[in-house]
Scaffold this active site. Sequence first.
Site, PDB file in Angstrom:
ATOM      1  N   HIS A   1       0.828  -1.204   0.000  1.00  0.00           N
ATOM      2  CA  HIS A   1       0.000   0.000   0.000  1.00  0.00           C
ATOM      3  C   HIS A   1       0.861   1.253   0.000  1.00  0.00           C
ATOM      4  O   HIS A   1       0.956   1.968   0.990  1.00  0.00           O
ATOM      5  CB  HIS A   1      -0.965  -0.011   1.191  1.00  0.00           C
ATOM      6  CG  HIS A   1      -2.099  -0.957   1.003  1.00  0.00           C
ATOM      7  ND1 HIS A   1      -2.181  -2.163   1.651  1.00  0.00           N
ATOM      8  CD2 HIS A   1      -3.200  -0.879   0.198  1.00  0.00           C
ATOM      9  CE1 HIS A   1      -3.297  -2.787   1.268  1.00  0.00           C
ATOM     10  NE2 HIS A   1      -3.914  -2.040   0.387  1.00  0.00           N
ATOM     11  N   ASN A   2       1.495   1.478  -1.164  1.00  0.00           N
ATOM     12  CA  ASN A   2       2.390   2.628  -1.300  1.00  0.00           C
ATOM     13  C   ASN A   2       2.016   3.415  -2.564  1.00  0.00           C
ATOM     14  O   ASN A   2       0.969   3.165  -3.164  1.00  0.00           O
ATOM     15  CB  ASN A   2       3.834   2.127  -1.356  1.00  0.00           C
ATOM     16  CG  ASN A   2       4.006   1.024  -2.396  1.00  0.00           C
ATOM     17  OD1 ASN A   2       3.388   1.083  -3.461  1.00  0.00           O
ATOM     18  ND2 ASN A   2       4.805   0.021  -2.089  1.00  0.00           N
TER      19      ASN A   2
ATOM     20  N   HIS B   1      -7.082   7.030  -2.883  1.00  0.00           N
ATOM     21  CA  HIS B   1      -7.950   6.045  -2.230  1.00  0.00           C
ATOM     22  C   HIS B   1      -7.308   5.259  -1.073  1.00  0.00           C
ATOM     23  O   HIS B   1      -8.023   4.709  -0.244  1.00  0.00           O
ATOM     24  CB  HIS B   1      -8.537   5.066  -3.256  1.00  0.00           C
ATOM     25  CG  HIS B   1      -7.637   3.909  -3.526  1.00  0.00           C
ATOM     26  ND1 HIS B   1      -6.578   3.974  -4.389  1.00  0.00           N
ATOM     27  CD2 HIS B   1      -7.599   2.660  -2.992  1.00  0.00           C
ATOM     28  CE1 HIS B   1      -5.939   2.817  -4.387  1.00  0.00           C
ATOM     29  NE2 HIS B   1      -6.541   1.997  -3.542  1.00  0.00           N
ATOM     30  N   ASP B   2      -5.967   5.203  -0.998  1.00  0.00           N
ATOM     31  CA  ASP B   2      -5.300   4.530   0.136  1.00  0.00           C
ATOM     32  C   ASP B   2      -4.306   5.467   0.824  1.00  0.00           C
ATOM     33  O   ASP B   2      -3.341   5.008   1.458  1.00  0.00           O
ATOM     34  CB  ASP B   2      -4.564   3.267  -0.332  1.00  0.00           C
ATOM     35  CG  ASP B   2      -5.465   2.027  -0.377  1.00  0.00           C
ATOM     36  OD1 ASP B   2      -6.413   1.946   0.419  1.00  0.00           O
ATOM     37  OD2 ASP B   2      -5.200   1.139  -1.215  1.00  0.00           O
TER      38      ASP B   2
ATOM     39  N   LEU C   1       3.097   3.254  -5.522  1.00  0.00           N
ATOM     40  CA  LEU C   1       2.956   2.460  -6.751  1.00  0.00           C
ATOM     41  C   LEU C   1       1.540   1.905  -6.880  1.00  0.00           C
ATOM     42  O   LEU C   1       0.970   1.882  -7.964  1.00  0.00           O
ATOM     43  CB  LEU C   1       3.969   1.304  -6.782  1.00  0.00           C
ATOM     44  CG  LEU C   1       5.340   1.708  -7.311  1.00  0.00           C
ATOM     45  CD1 LEU C   1       6.223   2.172  -6.183  1.00  0.00           C
ATOM     46  CD2 LEU C   1       5.973   0.581  -8.074  1.00  0.00           C
ATOM     47  N   HIS C   2       0.977   1.454  -5.760  1.00  0.00           N
ATOM     48  CA  HIS C   2      -0.405   0.951  -5.785  1.00  0.00           C
ATOM     49  C   HIS C   2      -1.365   2.083  -6.174  1.00  0.00           C
ATOM     50  O   HIS C   2      -2.290   1.880  -6.971  1.00  0.00           O
ATOM     51  CB  HIS C   2      -0.768   0.345  -4.431  1.00  0.00           C
ATOM     52  CG  HIS C   2      -2.222  -0.014  -4.294  1.00  0.00           C
ATOM     53  ND1 HIS C   2      -2.843  -0.955  -5.096  1.00  0.00           N
ATOM     54  CD2 HIS C   2      -3.197   0.464  -3.469  1.00  0.00           C
ATOM     55  CE1 HIS C   2      -4.128  -1.046  -4.756  1.00  0.00           C
ATOM     56  NE2 HIS C   2      -4.363  -0.198  -3.774  1.00  0.00           N
TER      57      HIS C   2
ATOM     58  N   ASP D   1      -9.175  -1.417  -7.822  1.00  0.00           N
ATOM     59  CA  ASP D   1      -8.420  -1.628  -6.586  1.00  0.00           C
ATOM     60  C   ASP D   1      -8.008  -3.101  -6.396  1.00  0.00           C
ATOM     61  O   ASP D   1      -6.969  -3.393  -5.810  1.00  0.00           O
ATOM     62  CB  ASP D   1      -9.319  -1.181  -5.421  1.00  0.00           C
ATOM     63  CG  ASP D   1      -8.561  -0.882  -4.150  1.00  0.00           C
ATOM     64  OD1 ASP D   1      -7.328  -0.772  -4.215  1.00  0.00           O
ATOM     65  OD2 ASP D   1      -9.220  -0.751  -3.096  1.00  0.00           O
TER      66      ASP D   1
HETATM   67  P1  CMP Z   1      -6.950  -2.204  -0.463  1.00  0.00           P
HETATM   68  O1  CMP Z   1      -6.064  -1.874  -1.622  1.00  0.00           O
HETATM   69  O2  CMP Z   1      -7.092  -1.190   0.614  1.00  0.00           O
HETATM   70  O3  CMP Z   1      -8.401  -2.596  -0.983  1.00  0.00           O
HETATM   71  C1  CMP Z   1      -8.604  -3.851  -1.639  1.00  0.00           C
HETATM   72  C2  CMP Z   1      -8.082  -4.918  -0.738  1.00  0.00           C
HETATM   73  O4  CMP Z   1      -8.174  -6.220  -1.242  1.00  0.00           O
HETATM   74  C3  CMP Z   1      -6.592  -4.709  -0.514  1.00  0.00           C
HETATM   75  O5  CMP Z   1      -6.412  -3.540   0.232  1.00  0.00           O
HETATM   76  C4  CMP Z   1      -6.237  -6.032   0.122  1.00  0.00           C
HETATM   77  O6  CMP Z   1      -6.558  -6.030   1.480  1.00  0.00           O
HETATM   78  C5  CMP Z   1      -7.156  -6.996  -0.622  1.00  0.00           C
HETATM   79  N1  CMP Z   1      -6.425  -7.684  -1.704  1.00  0.00           N
HETATM   80  C6  CMP Z   1      -6.008  -7.171  -2.872  1.00  0.00           C
HETATM   81  N2  CMP Z   1      -5.385  -8.112  -3.612  1.00  0.00           N
HETATM   82  C7  CMP Z   1      -5.410  -9.247  -2.895  1.00  0.00           C
HETATM   83  C8  CMP Z   1      -4.932 -10.556  -3.127  1.00  0.00           C
HETATM   84  N3  CMP Z   1      -4.307 -10.878  -4.269  1.00  0.00           N
HETATM   85  N4  CMP Z   1      -5.125 -11.484  -2.164  1.00  0.00           N
HETATM   86  C9  CMP Z   1      -5.771 -11.159  -1.015  1.00  0.00           C
HETATM   87  N5  CMP Z   1      -6.246  -9.940  -0.744  1.00  0.00           N
HETATM   88  C10 CMP Z   1      -6.077  -8.987  -1.665  1.00  0.00           C
HETATM   89 ZN    ZN Z   2      -6.134   0.040  -2.629  1.00  0.00          ZN
HETATM   90 MG    MG Z   3      -8.027   0.688   0.723  1.00  0.00          MG
END
Ligand code: CMP
Ligand code: ZN
Ligand code: MG
Length: 360
Positions: free
Chosen positions: A68-69, A108-109, A71-72, A216
């Site tokens: 969650h940086n 969003h994050d 790049l995401h 996401d």
């Molecule tokens: P976030 O990016 O906040 O929102 C979507 C969430 O889905 C992400 O955080 C993770 O907690 C979860 N997530 C995304 N990809 C995966 C994955 N490949 N496996 C399990 N959980 C995931």
């Molecule tokens: Zn996200």
């Molecule tokens: Mg999120």
Amino acid sequence: MKLQTLDEWSFDVFSLSEAAQGTPVKYLGYDLLSRYGMIHKFKVPTAILENFLGKVEEGYCRYRNPYHNNLHAADVAQTMHYILCRTGLMNWLTDLEIFATLVAALIHDYEHTGTTNNFHVMSGSEAALLYNDRAVLENHHISASFRILREDECNIVQNLSIEEFREFRTLVIDMVLATDMSFHFQQLKNMKNILSLAEPKVDKSKAVSLVLHCCDISHPAKRWDLHHRWTTQLLEEFFRQGDKERELGLPFSPLCDRNNTLVAESQIGFIEFIVEPSMQVCSDMLETILTPLNVKENNEESGPVDRTFQIIKPWIACLVENKKIWKEQAIKDDEIRAQKEQDHKKEDNEISNNAQGTNE
Ligand code: CMP
Ligand code: ZN
Ligand code: MG
């Protein structure tokens, strides 16, 4: 600069980040907002936009999270751009809605702590206390981002009218709150119900919220090399949370125990139960809302025909391929585990045999 492939489904945000000296949010954010004409339409001073994006990028780097940086954030914004431009969704939206959609994807994050909502609640964090255990992180991402906009030198919405700002703010709040995974099943069910009606009328805010949610969780639907890298980074983030949970004497959250997590199996489950149904509902929704926009253009001579417009779905092939690779991996992991168990048993037997030998 690696921006030539920005319109592609499996865009490589890792290479972009390298080319942009670790500031993909700044580069991509600037490029996207100017491509869609937002800088011009909403009179965003370029220096202010740069300050805003710089602050957002900083916030994403604050906790040095593996997943969650910044790049995401850039990845989700690019995926949103793909949907907006390659399916034609942008033609269904107003300029203000496009602006809100791109900004929501970028923030969003924001200031993600690298731990889940469940961890915030279980550890009784400041944020959990502030937001009463409800959508703790999502509330923070939104609130802290709007706080950046309070600073004059970062206020990219300073030239919006009061009404425009109200609408922008409501949309961003709705979209980011809907990224909370605990709304996932309800969100999908609601949209499915609407789409099953004889004359479905899809709410704009609900539509863009579902699109952002899909962007996401879209990495399992991207090319294998990208998906594999994201998964490794996300699991490392989960494992670090597991380490903290162990220290605090809390039970492990799912996928957080680094010694007992079946990675390949978890990914097959995530793809089959979460990603595939989401992409399915999202594409059905896009085809439903975009059909009226396409009927007129395509059928001027023959008159409107009752045929649904179809979008291209590059994610389908990726999902099939990624599942196949994870399934092969799961079989190999199983064999390795079985072998290890056998070795352990053998060792245990030898130890007890030796012990018996010395006793006799
Ligand atoms: P976030 O990016 O906040 O929102 C979507 C969430 O889905 C992400 O955080 C993770 O907690 C979860 N997530 C995304 N990809 C995966 C994955 N490949 N496996 C399990 N959980 C995931
Ligand atoms: Zn996200
Ligand atoms: Mg999120």
